[in-house]
Design an enzyme around this catalytic site. Structure first.
Site: not given
Ligand code: SAJ
Length: 427
Positions: A12, A202, A242, A256, A319
């Site tokens: 991906y 990261k 803030r 991740c 995942r």
């Molecule tokens: N989630 C919550 N509450 C929120 C946001 C997310 O419960 O307010 C949950 C989501 O439902 C999900 C999990 O967290 O189950 C992760 O989702 P996500 O949208 O936060 O993140 P990922 O895993 O899809 O992508 C993240 C991103 N990292 C950050 O925003 C710091 C992305 O930019 C990275 O490239 C990616 O990890 C990665 O590959 O490391």
């Protein structure tokens, strides 16, 4: 400068990155250890759910600037995009090590070696250095960098082209060389630092998100007890210039955010109390959902319909999805479960059509907030179900409409009042 770039790992991240380099004018050779994937891509079939990625890869393949090859090729630059999961709580770098060995075999001194995979601080130079040394080559004869990806599933191409990035070079010259290479497709600011700092940054980014979500989840639990609506509270608190609190939910999934904090806490378990506590808080959320269901539906042979298998809204990736954990916990407690997801094709548990999931169900649990679920009409869902209980783990549905449809609505982070007319368990 245009280059001959080998992208190792066409998942991906690798696939859209290969397409982006091709669009940037380079000659890109893509290799993946999965022969079936190579064959399908070589035949022009791009089986990716995200449309912008699919189109970018199709365009790159059709232009001839991206070519899929059956062995790690000779190239001027190598970009390694392999998964780094955890195994037993420890980073599993085997895929990266394997790719590094294959690259070390063919790469000639002077080549650029870039690792994109998320790794614990120190791993880029260690893994590449060992792989090269095993073939009688020296790290110092190559240009080496860590350039971690930052894209979010759902908006991969846009973020790949627009996000700021960090490049960690083994030397400042290596960093600058790689910065210029990525500038061929990335319009965002590209900052240069050391490899260890880039690796650290990261995992810090994803850990920050995990800790912030854990804070929101903790607030949800406390707010419920205090009889306060956490969703309203977070929205109003976030009006402070803030304050930026994320959303609570059924747990943190994906490959991740639940994984990367381990890369930090492993570095020093004694100095990372907060990070470890956040992981525990988030890991407990599926338990909280299952317990809530058990409090509300407690008769023999009850069936629970779970909406959503993807780890987050509007993607097909499941995942580390909280759904899997919630499903297992409910089945352990003797419930029959049925899971529906309009996007996910592969899941460890059987998936079924919406109507089949709802048929005879005693409760409906919203786990993933897919936009498609907005079309569900409470009265029609209720007509198929045996009970009238909605457990909404993301404050996704308009509770008033469901209550009007005869449902009791239990929303995570909101005080639960049973609607007087609603009975989730049939008499
Ligand atoms: N989630 C919550 N509450 C929120 C946001 C997310 O419960 O307010 C949950 C989501 O439902 C999900 C999990 O967290 O189950 C992760 O989702 P996500 O949208 O936060 O993140 P990922 O895993 O899809 O992508 C993240 C991103 N990292 C950050 O925003 C710091 C992305 O930019 C990275 O490239 C990616 O990890 C990665 O590959 O490391």
């Amino acid at each position: 400068m245009t280059m001959r770039i080998a992208v190792i790992g066409l998942g991906y991240i690798g696939l859209p990155t290969a397409a982006a380099f091709a669009a940037g004018g380079h000659r890109v050779l893509g290799y993946d250890a999965n022969a079936a994937l190579r064959a399908s891509l070589a035949a022009g079939r791009v089986e990716v759910d995200e449309r912008a990625v699919r189109e970018a890869v199709e365009t790159a393949l059709a232009s001839g600037r991206l070519q899929v090859v059956d062995a790690v090729p000779d190239a001027e630059a190598y970009v390694l995009c392999l998964p780094t999961p955890t195994r037993g709580g420890m980073p599993d770098l085997r895929a990266v090590e394997h790719a590094a060995a294959a690259v070390a075999e063919v790469a000639a001194p002077g080549a650029i070696l870039i690792l994109e995979s998320t790794v614990p601080p120190g791993a880029t130079e260690r893994v590449l250095g060992r792989a090269l040394a095993a073939r009688g080559k020296a790290l110092a004869d190559f240009h080496v960098a860590h350039c971690p990806e930052r894209v979010i599933p759902g908006a991969i191409m846009r973020e790949l082209r627009g996000n700021a990035r960090v490049v960690g070079g083994r030397t400042p010259e290596d960093g600058e060389l790689v910065r210029r290479l990525y500038a061929s497709f990335c319009a965002g600011e590209i900052a240069v630092t050391s490899t260890a700092a880039a690796e650290f940054i990261k995992v810090v980014e994803n850990t920050y998100r995990d800790v912030n979500i854990a804070f929101a989840n903790e607030l949800a639990v406390v707010a419920e007890e205090l009889g306060i609506d956490v969703w309203e509270s977070i929205a109003l608190a976030n009006k402070h210039p803030r304050v930026a609190i994320l959303a609570p939910g059924p747990g943190v999934g994906g490959h991740c955010i639940p994984v990367d904090p381990h890369f930090l806490s492993d570095a020093n378990p004694f100095a990372t109390e907060l990070i470890q506590a956040a992981r525990r808080v988030n890991d407990r959320m599926p338990h909280r959902v299952a317990r809530r269901v058990a409090e509300l539906v407690n008769h023999e042979g009850a069936k629970i319909a779970l909406l959503g298998a993807a780890y987050k809204a509007d993607i097909d990736d499941a995942r580390e999805s909280p759904t899997l954990r919630i499903d297992a916990l409910l089945r352990e407690r003797g419930y029959e479960t049925a899971i529906h997801d309009p996007h996910v094709a592969r899941f460890p548990r059987p998936l079924c059509a919406l109507e089949d999931a709802l048929a005879g169900a005693d409760a409906l649990v919203l786990v993933t907030g897919h936009a498609a679920f907005r079309a569900i009409v409470p009265a029609r869902a209720g007509a198929l179900m045996r009970g009238r209980l909605l457990v909404d783990t993301r404050a996704f549905f308009p509770a008033a409409a469901w209550e009007n449809g005869g449902f009791a609505c239990c929303v995570l982070g909101r005080p639960f009042r049973r609607a007087p007319a609603a009975a989730e368990v049939p008499a």
